[in-house]
Design a protein around this motif. Structure first.
Motif, PDB file in Angstrom:
ATOM      1  N   GLY A  17       0.651  -1.206  -0.081  1.00  0.00           N
ATOM      2  CA  GLY A  17       0.194  -0.047   0.038  1.00  0.00           C
ATOM      3  C   GLY A  17       0.798   1.225   0.076  1.00  0.00           C
ATOM      4  N   ARG A  18       1.741   1.347   0.868  1.00  0.00           N
ATOM      5  CA  ARG A  18       2.758   2.561   0.775  1.00  0.00           C
ATOM      6  C   ARG A  18       3.672   2.558  -0.604  1.00  0.00           C
ATOM      7  NH1 ARG A  18       5.790   2.270   6.782  1.00  0.00           N
ATOM      8  NH2 ARG A  18       3.617   2.251   8.036  1.00  0.00           N
ATOM      9  N   ALA A  19       3.851   1.322  -1.072  1.00  0.00           N
ATOM     10  CA  ALA A  19       4.721   1.532  -2.433  1.00  0.00           C
ATOM     11  C   ALA A  19       3.891   1.923  -3.390  1.00  0.00           C
ATOM     12  CB  ALA A  19       5.347   0.124  -2.605  1.00  0.00           C
ATOM     13  N   ARG A  20       2.582   1.927  -3.352  1.00  0.00           N
ATOM     14  CA  ARG A  20       1.715   2.147  -4.397  1.00  0.00           C
ATOM     15  C   ARG A  20       1.514   3.730  -4.143  1.00  0.00           C
ATOM     16  NH1 ARG A  20      -1.539  -1.547  -3.211  1.00  0.00           N
ATOM     17  NH2 ARG A  20      -0.915  -3.630  -3.907  1.00  0.00           N
ATOM     18  N   ALA A  21       1.414   3.953  -2.872  1.00  0.00           N
ATOM     19  CA  ALA A  21       0.904   5.626  -2.649  1.00  0.00           C
ATOM     20  C   ALA A  21       2.251   6.548  -2.802  1.00  0.00           C
ATOM     21  CB  ALA A  21       0.401   5.625  -1.032  1.00  0.00           C
ATOM     22  N   LEU A  22       3.128   5.974  -2.822  1.00  0.00           N
ATOM     23  CA  LEU A  22       4.594   6.688  -2.704  1.00  0.00           C
ATOM     24  C   LEU A  22       4.679   7.745  -3.958  1.00  0.00           C
ATOM     25  CD1 LEU A  22       6.602   7.323  -0.916  1.00  0.00           C
ATOM     26  CD2 LEU A  22       8.133   5.898  -1.964  1.00  0.00           C
ATOM     27  N   PRO A  23       4.228   7.346  -5.337  1.00  0.00           N
ATOM     28  CA  PRO A  23       4.319   8.169  -6.270  1.00  0.00           C
ATOM     29  C   PRO A  23       3.205   9.306  -6.176  1.00  0.00           C
ATOM     30  CG  PRO A  23       4.757   5.811  -7.046  1.00  0.00           C
ATOM     31  CD  PRO A  23       4.520   5.673  -5.721  1.00  0.00           C
ATOM     32  N   TRP A  24       1.952   9.043  -5.820  1.00  0.00           N
ATOM     33  CA  TRP A  24       1.028   9.793  -5.667  1.00  0.00           C
ATOM     34  C   TRP A  24       1.627  10.978  -4.785  1.00  0.00           C
ATOM     35  CZ3 TRP A  24      -4.052   9.651  -7.724  1.00  0.00           C
ATOM     36  CH2 TRP A  24      -4.209   8.441  -8.619  1.00  0.00           C
ATOM     37  N   ALA A  25       2.121  10.580  -3.733  1.00  0.00           N
ATOM     38  CA  ALA A  25       2.450  11.410  -2.538  1.00  0.00           C
ATOM     39  C   ALA A  25       3.507  12.180  -3.162  1.00  0.00           C
ATOM     40  CB  ALA A  25       2.938  10.818  -1.337  1.00  0.00           C
ATOM     41  N   THR A  26       4.477  11.771  -3.919  1.00  0.00           N
ATOM     42  CA  THR A  26       5.688  12.894  -4.411  1.00  0.00           C
ATOM     43  C   THR A  26       5.195  13.758  -5.511  1.00  0.00           C
ATOM     44  OG1 THR A  26       6.149  11.002  -6.104  1.00  0.00           O
ATOM     45  CG2 THR A  26       7.417  10.832  -3.893  1.00  0.00           C
ATOM     46  N   MET A  52       7.414  15.959 -11.496  1.00  0.00           N
ATOM     47  CA  MET A  52       7.457  14.630 -11.000  1.00  0.00           C
ATOM     48  C   MET A  52       6.543  13.685 -11.615  1.00  0.00           C
ATOM     49  SD  MET A  52       9.557  14.738  -8.459  1.00  0.00           S
ATOM     50  CE  MET A  52       9.401  13.532  -7.413  1.00  0.00           C
ATOM     51  N   LEU A  53       5.204  14.040 -12.154  1.00  0.00           N
ATOM     52  CA  LEU A  53       4.371  13.366 -12.681  1.00  0.00           C
ATOM     53  C   LEU A  53       4.928  12.774 -14.052  1.00  0.00           C
ATOM     54  CD1 LEU A  53       1.146  12.265 -12.836  1.00  0.00           C
ATOM     55  CD2 LEU A  53       0.997  14.310 -14.507  1.00  0.00           C
ATOM     56  N   LEU A  54       5.688  13.616 -14.703  1.00  0.00           N
ATOM     57  CA  LEU A  54       6.464  13.169 -15.927  1.00  0.00           C
ATOM     58  C   LEU A  54       7.505  12.235 -15.565  1.00  0.00           C
ATOM     59  CD1 LEU A  54       6.118  16.341 -18.040  1.00  0.00           C
ATOM     60  CD2 LEU A  54       5.044  14.453 -18.444  1.00  0.00           C
ATOM     61  N   THR A  55       7.992  12.423 -14.682  1.00  0.00           N
ATOM     62  CA  THR A  55       9.360  11.583 -14.386  1.00  0.00           C
ATOM     63  C   THR A  55       8.965  10.285 -13.981  1.00  0.00           C
ATOM     64  OG1 THR A  55      10.506  13.790 -13.697  1.00  0.00           O
ATOM     65  CG2 THR A  55      11.540  11.554 -13.163  1.00  0.00           C
ATOM     66  N   TRP A  56       7.887  10.236 -13.108  1.00  0.00           N
ATOM     67  CA  TRP A  56       7.526   8.822 -12.658  1.00  0.00           C
ATOM     68  C   TRP A  56       6.867   8.119 -14.146  1.00  0.00           C
ATOM     69  CZ3 TRP A  56       8.263   6.197  -8.729  1.00  0.00           C
ATOM     70  CH2 TRP A  56       8.628   6.569  -7.629  1.00  0.00           C
ATOM     71  N   ARG A  57       6.080   8.812 -14.503  1.00  0.00           N
ATOM     72  CA  ARG A  57       5.461   8.140 -16.098  1.00  0.00           C
ATOM     73  C   ARG A  57       6.638   7.694 -16.939  1.00  0.00           C
ATOM     74  NH1 ARG A  57       4.269   5.680 -19.270  1.00  0.00           N
ATOM     75  NH2 ARG A  57       2.479   5.610 -20.547  1.00  0.00           N
ATOM     76  N   ALA A  60       9.533   5.205 -14.425  1.00  0.00           N
ATOM     77  CA  ALA A  60       8.873   3.830 -13.817  1.00  0.00           C
ATOM     78  C   ALA A  60       7.297   3.748 -14.217  1.00  0.00           C
ATOM     79  CB  ALA A  60       8.855   4.051 -12.260  1.00  0.00           C
ATOM     80  N   ARG A  61       7.001   3.306 -15.610  1.00  0.00           N
ATOM     81  CA  ARG A  61       5.929   3.460 -16.233  1.00  0.00           C
ATOM     82  C   ARG A  61       4.765   3.019 -15.645  1.00  0.00           C
ATOM     83  NH1 ARG A  61       4.570   0.196 -21.909  1.00  0.00           N
ATOM     84  NH2 ARG A  61       2.568   1.074 -22.094  1.00  0.00           N
ATOM     85  N   PHE A  62       4.813   1.772 -14.715  1.00  0.00           N
ATOM     86  CA  PHE A  62       3.753   1.276 -14.143  1.00  0.00           C
ATOM     87  C   PHE A  62       3.505   1.684 -12.702  1.00  0.00           C
ATOM     88  CE2 PHE A  62       4.985  -1.821 -17.270  1.00  0.00           C
ATOM     89  CZ  PHE A  62       3.866  -1.861 -18.056  1.00  0.00           C
ATOM     90  N   ALA A  63       4.225   2.850 -12.289  1.00  0.00           N
ATOM     91  CA  ALA A  63       4.141   3.281 -11.023  1.00  0.00           C
ATOM     92  C   ALA A  63       2.701   3.971 -10.888  1.00  0.00           C
ATOM     93  CB  ALA A  63       5.199   4.386 -10.632  1.00  0.00           C
ATOM     94  N   LEU A  64       2.304   4.784 -11.596  1.00  0.00           N
ATOM     95  CA  LEU A  64       0.936   5.552 -11.823  1.00  0.00           C
ATOM     96  C   LEU A  64       0.069   4.676 -13.022  1.00  0.00           C
ATOM     97  CD1 LEU A  64       2.376   9.005 -11.469  1.00  0.00           C
ATOM     98  CD2 LEU A  64       1.095   7.787  -9.766  1.00  0.00           C
ATOM     99  N   ARG A  65      -1.160   4.697 -12.473  1.00  0.00           N
ATOM    100  CA  ARG A  65      -2.076   4.354 -13.727  1.00  0.00           C
ATOM    101  C   ARG A  65      -2.333   5.216 -14.711  1.00  0.00           C
ATOM    102  NH1 ARG A  65      -2.964  -0.951 -12.892  1.00  0.00           N
ATOM    103  NH2 ARG A  65      -3.271  -1.602 -10.569  1.00  0.00           N
ATOM    104  N   PRO A  66      -2.762   5.099 -15.841  1.00  0.00           N
ATOM    105  CA  PRO A  66      -3.126   5.760 -16.839  1.00  0.00           C
ATOM    106  C   PRO A  66      -3.997   7.204 -16.476  1.00  0.00           C
ATOM    107  CG  PRO A  66      -3.146   3.864 -17.982  1.00  0.00           C
ATOM    108  CD  PRO A  66      -3.060   3.637 -16.152  1.00  0.00           C
ATOM    109  N   TRP A  67      -4.878   6.776 -15.832  1.00  0.00           N
ATOM    110  CA  TRP A  67      -6.044   7.575 -15.419  1.00  0.00           C
ATOM    111  C   TRP A  67      -5.428   8.798 -14.109  1.00  0.00           C
ATOM    112  CZ3 TRP A  67      -7.007   6.773 -10.498  1.00  0.00           C
ATOM    113  CH2 TRP A  67      -6.851   5.485  -9.736  1.00  0.00           C
ATOM    114  N   ALA A  68      -4.298   8.414 -13.592  1.00  0.00           N
ATOM    115  CA  ALA A  68      -3.765   9.072 -12.476  1.00  0.00           C
ATOM    116  C   ALA A  68      -3.571  10.551 -13.036  1.00  0.00           C
ATOM    117  CB  ALA A  68      -2.614   8.422 -11.832  1.00  0.00           C
TER     118      ALA A  68
END
Length: 172
Positions: A17-26, A52-57, A60-68
């Motif tokens: 849960g924390r690992a999935r929330a970390l990209p959102w939090a950053t 940060m959003l572009l860098t995560w995308r 780390a392609r699968f860190a954020l969902r396409p709808w995020a």
């Protein structure tokens, strides 16, 4: 010879849960940087949330969902004071364009990621200026400087995201 790779296969990773929330939090933390009171005569503060959003995308392609991009853009709109829905639209458009580019380019290196991020940053800042500021306003040089600073900060955000992604581990 000094070993620079720290390979620890039994190191404890973050809970899923924390690992999935970390990209959102950053990304949200990057958007919150605009709330810090900085006195400047020119708006040279880059859009850290978008960066940060572009860098995560891109890294780390699968860190954020396409709808995020839409809910994170809403958070950025609420925090930054831009017209409601502008970041939602522009960030979602950037995600769609990145998906189209990924269909064409099977393999990318850092320079291509940097070029993609530069185009997305320039697009979002220029179109955001057209949405938020009247056409007669003389802010073109400030926008160009902000685009340049944002593009130059992409490698730093890439280092930060890569470090966070390595610390976050692989969610189960």
């Amino acid at each position: 010879m000094v070993e620079t790779v720290s390979y620890r296969p039994f190191a404890k990773a973050l809970p899923p849960g924390r690992a999935r929330a970390l990209p959102w939090a950053t990304v949200i933390a990057g958007s919150m940087v605009t709330a810090v009171p900085v006195v400047a005569s020119l708006p040279l503060l880059p859009p850290f949330g978008l960066l940060m959003l572009l860098t995560w995308r891109l890294l780390a392609r699968f860190a954020l969902r396409p709808w995020a991009a839409a809910p994170l853009g809403l958070v950025d709109d609420l925090v930054s004071g831009q017209p409601l829905g502008s970041a939602m639209l522009l960030w979602s458009a950037c995600f769609l364009v990145i998906d189209l580019i990924e269909q064409r380019l099977v393999f990318r290196d850092f320079w291509q990621d940097w070029l993609i991020a530069a185009g997305a940053l320039a697009f979002c800042l220029v179109v955001g200026r057209l949405i938020a500021v009247p056409i007669g306003a003389h802010v073109d040089w400030a926008i160009l400087a902000q685009v340049g600073i944002s593009i130059l900060l992409f490698p730093t955000s890439a280092r930060l995201v890569a470090w966070i992604d390595r610390k976050r581990g692989t969610p189960a």
